[in-house]
Design an enzyme around this catalytic site. Structure first.
Site, short mmCIF file in Angstrom:
data_model
loop_
_atom_site.label_atom_id
_atom_site.label_comp_id
_atom_site.label_asym_id
_atom_site.label_seq_id
_atom_site.Cartn_x
_atom_site.Cartn_y
_atom_site.Cartn_z
CE LYS A 112 -3.67 -2.30 2.61
NZ LYS A 112 -4.36 -2.38 3.91
CD GLN A 156 -3.39 -4.72 6.78
OE1 GLN A 156 -3.41 -3.77 6.02
NE2 GLN A 156 -3.84 -5.91 6.46
CG ASP A 179 -9.92 -0.86 4.94
OD1 ASP A 179 -9.49 -1.03 3.79
OD2 ASP A 179 -9.29 -1.15 5.96
#
Length: 216
Positions: A112, A156, A179
């Site tokens: 990422k 994460q 997200d």
């Protein structure tokens, strides 16, 4: 037969008549449809309908080149970032929160970061030990919520045992939920998919990166 009803011979005749009538009716309908089809085939084809059908088959049979699609999206995002920098003296800021030292999570975060750097985002990495408490983690998330330089926050997953994933995800400001795991974003995405499908438009989907842990 019940008392006062028609004699059996008449019932048989009536049944046969009904069957014949239904057969003729079905035949007429089939014939009408066939004639309409034949007449339609004699007319010039609708170019738009033909093109739409061909395009549908092309989409179904065409293989997607992931590298080409990725490069196209990356180039588009680069251009948008440059436009924001030139017009507003601002670039998107993404914060990635990594708790613990899971190799798979670390690798995922590293990928990422590479993409973020390539596009030109402002990037903040927050690496925390797996001994951090849930309250401390939520406090760190709230700090990022209040940071005007951060426009997106990504925690994460999975998180270490003992931390309620749902509570941490709910702590992320809905407008900074990169997200798309916040309940409001999930609901908006679902509504967008439903109404976009009705209007034959591409849905506005949030970007998902990793599903919540099964223990959440």
């Amino acid at each position: 037969t019940r008392p006062g009803g028609p004699p059996p011979e008449l019932v048989v005749v009536m049944s046969k008549s009904v069957n014949v009538f239904l057969g003729v009716a079905v035949g007429c309908v089939v014939g009408a449809v066939t004639m309409a089809t034949l007449q339609r085939s004699k007319q010039a084809p609708n170019v738009e309908e033909v093109a739409e059908v061909e395009a549908a088959f092309d989409r179904r049979e065409k293989l997607i080149d992931g590298k080409v699609v990725s490069k196209t999206i990356t180039d588009e995002l680069k251009a948008k970032v440059e436009d924001m920098r030139a017009d507003h003296d601002c670039v998107p800021g993404l914060a990635v929160v990594l708790v613990g030292e899971r190799p798979d999570s670390a690798q995922y975060v590293r990928m990422k970061k590479e993409k973020v750097a390539e596009i030109g985002f402002h990037s903040v990495d927050l690496n925390l030990p797996d001994t951090i408490s849930q309250e401390e983690l939520i406090a760190e998330v709230k700090k990022l919520n209040a940071d005007p330089m951060i426009h997106g926050i990504l925690v994460q997953l999975p998180l270490p045992e003992g931390i309620d994933t749902n509570e941490v995800l709910k702590a992320i400001a809905v407008e900074k939920d990169a997200d798309g795991f916040h309940a409001l974003n999930v609901g908006n995405m679902w509504l967008s998919v439903r109404f976009s499908a009705r209007r034959h438009r591409p849905p506005r989907l949030a970007a998902f990166t990793h599903p919540p842990s099964s223990s959440a």
